[in-house]
Design a protein around this motif. Structure first.
Motif, short mmCIF file in Angstrom:
data_model
loop_
_atom_site.label_atom_id
_atom_site.label_comp_id
_atom_site.label_asym_id
_atom_site.label_seq_id
_atom_site.Cartn_x
_atom_site.Cartn_y
_atom_site.Cartn_z
N ASP A 118 0.84 -1.19 0.00
CA ASP A 118 0.00 0.00 0.00
C ASP A 118 0.88 1.25 0.00
N PRO A 119 1.00 1.93 -1.15
CA PRO A 119 1.89 3.09 -1.23
C PRO A 119 1.42 4.27 -0.37
N THR A 120 0.18 4.20 0.17
CA THR A 120 -0.30 5.32 0.99
C THR A 120 0.20 5.21 2.43
N LEU A 121 0.85 4.09 2.78
CA LEU A 121 1.30 3.89 4.17
C LEU A 121 2.75 3.42 4.19
N LEU A 122 3.51 3.84 5.25
CA LEU A 122 4.84 3.26 5.45
C LEU A 122 4.73 2.01 6.30
N PHE A 123 3.85 2.08 7.32
CA PHE A 123 3.71 0.97 8.25
C PHE A 123 2.23 0.66 8.44
N THR A 124 1.96 -0.55 8.89
CA THR A 124 0.59 -0.92 9.22
C THR A 124 0.17 -0.08 10.42
N ASN A 125 -0.88 0.73 10.25
CA ASN A 125 -1.29 1.58 11.36
C ASN A 125 -2.63 1.16 11.96
N ALA A 126 -3.22 0.09 11.40
CA ALA A 126 -4.50 -0.39 11.93
C ALA A 126 -4.75 -1.80 11.42
N GLY A 127 -5.58 -2.52 12.17
CA GLY A 127 -5.87 -3.90 11.78
C GLY A 127 -6.53 -3.99 10.42
N MET A 128 -7.23 -2.93 10.03
CA MET A 128 -7.99 -3.02 8.78
C MET A 128 -7.15 -2.87 7.52
N ASN A 129 -5.90 -2.45 7.65
CA ASN A 129 -5.09 -2.17 6.45
C ASN A 129 -5.06 -3.35 5.48
N GLN A 130 -4.86 -4.56 6.05
CA GLN A 130 -4.71 -5.71 5.16
C GLN A 130 -6.03 -6.07 4.46
N TRP B 7 -13.39 7.85 11.56
CA TRP B 7 -12.06 7.23 11.48
C TRP B 7 -11.59 7.07 10.04
N GLU B 8 -10.32 7.48 9.82
CA GLU B 8 -9.72 7.33 8.50
C GLU B 8 -8.30 6.78 8.67
N MET B 9 -7.92 5.86 7.82
CA MET B 9 -6.59 5.24 7.96
C MET B 9 -5.47 6.17 7.46
N GLY B 10 -5.81 7.07 6.56
CA GLY B 10 -4.80 7.97 5.99
C GLY B 10 -5.51 9.05 5.20
N ASP B 11 -4.81 9.67 4.26
CA ASP B 11 -5.44 10.74 3.47
C ASP B 11 -6.51 10.19 2.53
N THR B 12 -6.34 8.94 2.16
CA THR B 12 -7.34 8.31 1.28
C THR B 12 -7.69 6.94 1.86
N GLY B 13 -8.77 6.36 1.33
CA GLY B 13 -9.08 4.98 1.74
C GLY B 13 -10.42 4.84 2.44
N PRO B 14 -10.74 3.58 2.84
CA PRO B 14 -12.03 3.31 3.48
C PRO B 14 -12.13 4.05 4.81
N CYS B 15 -13.32 4.53 5.13
CA CYS B 15 -13.48 5.30 6.36
C CYS B 15 -14.96 5.33 6.77
N GLY B 16 -15.22 5.88 7.94
CA GLY B 16 -16.61 5.98 8.36
C GLY B 16 -16.73 6.47 9.78
N PRO B 17 -17.98 6.73 10.21
CA PRO B 17 -18.20 7.16 11.59
C PRO B 17 -17.81 6.04 12.54
N CYS B 18 -17.41 6.42 13.74
CA CYS B 18 -17.03 5.37 14.69
C CYS B 18 -17.62 5.65 16.06
N SER B 19 -17.58 4.62 16.87
CA SER B 19 -18.08 4.69 18.24
C SER B 19 -16.98 4.11 19.12
N GLU B 20 -16.45 4.95 20.00
CA GLU B 20 -15.32 4.49 20.81
C GLU B 20 -15.78 4.10 22.21
N ILE B 21 -15.09 3.13 22.78
CA ILE B 21 -15.41 2.69 24.14
C ILE B 21 -14.26 3.15 25.04
#
Ligand code: GLY
Length: 393
Positions: free
Chosen positions: A32-44, A166-180
């Motif tokens: 994924d050229p938009t990331l240097l490192f895995t920053n979330a479980g969803m990246n893969q 929540w957004e993983m980076g400048d582009t990509g899948p995203c959406g509203p979130c609910s935090e605990i």
């Protein structure tokens, strides 16, 4: 519960809910050229969300090695100063690809935390997305209604896009979130200030442990949001923070995840760890930095990213240099030290991320500043220190 039991219980719980348990992807982002490192479980799973690939399983869970040291998610400078930020951390996650949605994600999160793990429901606060006019996004009333089944309304708190979209980076899948969030303060402090006022303001004992993201959009390169054909669930729970909550500690460094390294550093340095968060508690800060950074650097190397002078390699080199600076300056360690933590680390993770144990010699050797694992160490500590400091041309 030990940390190991806590991790296993998460995986067992979601397996019992029909999830396929998969392996963590490498901590170094490979495809994924938009990331240097895995920053979330969803990246893969990005391509599953975007509809570019069809998943074999509609429900998946895992523990993912993550690194938040660059780009949109960067916690590097926090590490050591508080008890709950980490560069490398494990993210426990469950995913639905066009399968279940908010109702199940919320109900299962509640069941796992309060029934399986036995967290006190009175100490749990949740946040929901309050909407955003500039993006034409409505408040997440659905999540609010679903939480009302479990929590009084005054513990369901609305927050803006900054915290709850929540957004993983400048582009990509995203959406509203609910935090605990969990209130880990002692009773005496709880009665003096309501935890509702402390959510999302950096209180070290009112911490977010789990983020339930409802992926509905793709952020395009032009900044616009486009609706995805299907709705998905992407959750991420900080394993170290969860362990801190379940082991009733005031810091993740007090859990059995980090204590073995702290004991070892104490033994070698002759300094006592006091669990202090005072800004001038430099030897305590240094010990936390070492415990954290050795994990980041070791897993990055084990997954193929050597320290270097550019890109991802430079980030790893900076983390390594930061660790060396801390032990040299505040623990009075004059010999190369970090690599001595690696056997402990490799053993602790042998059953979950075996790639480190399989490459202990290589990783230790690289961390000593050399790339040939079979060579005999000959540098003096000072040379090693200078090599870390000297910017290469
Ligand atoms: N993808 C959810 C999180 O990282 O918080």
């Amino acid at each position: 519960m030990t940390a190991q039991e806590i991790r296993q219980r998460f995986l067992d719980f979601f397996e019992s809910k029909g999830h396929k348990i998969v392996a963590s992807s490498p901590i170094v982002s490979k495809n994924d050229p938009t990331l240097l490192f895995t920053n979330a479980g969803m990246n893969q799973f990005k391509d599953f969300f975007l509809g570019n690939k069809v998943p074999e399983f509609r429900r998946i869970a895992d523990t993912q090695k993550c690194l938040r040291v660059s780009g949109k998610h960067n916690d590097l400078e926090e590490v050591g100063r508080d008890g709950y930020h980490h560069t490398m951390f494990e993210m426990l996650g469950n995913w639905s690809f066009g399968n279940y949605f908010k109702a199940e994600a919320i109900a299962w999160a509640w069941e796992l935390l309060t029934k399986e793990y036995g967290l006190d429901p009175d100490r749990i606060y949740v946040s929901v997305f309050q909407g955003d006019e500039s993006e034409n996004l409505a408040p997440d009333d659905e999540a609010r209604e679903l939480w009302k089944k479990w929590l009084p309304e005054d513990r369901i708190l609305p927050f803006s896009k900054k915290d709850n979209f929540w957004e993983m980076g400048d582009t990509g899948p995203c959406g509203p979130c609910s935090e605990i969030h969990v209130d880990l303060r002692p009773e005496s402090q709880r009665s003096s200030r309501d935890a509702r006022e402390l959510v999302n303001i950096g209180d070290p004992l009112v911490v977010e442990i789990w983020n339930l993201v409802f992926i509905q959009f793709n952020r395009r390169a032009d900044g616009k949001l486009e609706e995805l054909p299907e709705k998905h669930v992407d959750t991420g729970m900080g394993f170290e923070r969860l362990t801190m909550a379940l082991q009733a500690k005031n810091s993740s460094y007090e859990t059995d995840i980090f204590q073995p390294y702290i004991r070892f550093i104490e033994q070698v340095s002759g300094k006592k760890y006091t669990n202090s968060y005072a800004p001038d508690a430099m030897s305590d800060i240094a010990m936390r930095v070492l415990c954290d950074h050795i994990r980041a650097v070791s897993f990055a190397i084990a997954d193929g990213q050597l320290p270097s002078n550019t890109g991802a390699g430079y980030v790893i080199r900076r983390i390594l240099r930061r660790a060396v600076r801390y032990y040299y300056s505040f623990l009075d360690l004059r010999e190369p030290f970090l690599f001595r933590l690696i056997p402990l680390l490799a053993d602790a993770f042998a059953h979950v991320f075996p790639e480190l144990k399989a490459q202990t010699g290589l990783v230790a050797s690289v961390i000593q500043g050399r790339s040939n694992p079979s060579s005999t160490p000959s540098k003096t500590a000072c040379d090693a220190w200078k090599a870390f400091r000297r910017p290469k041309a």
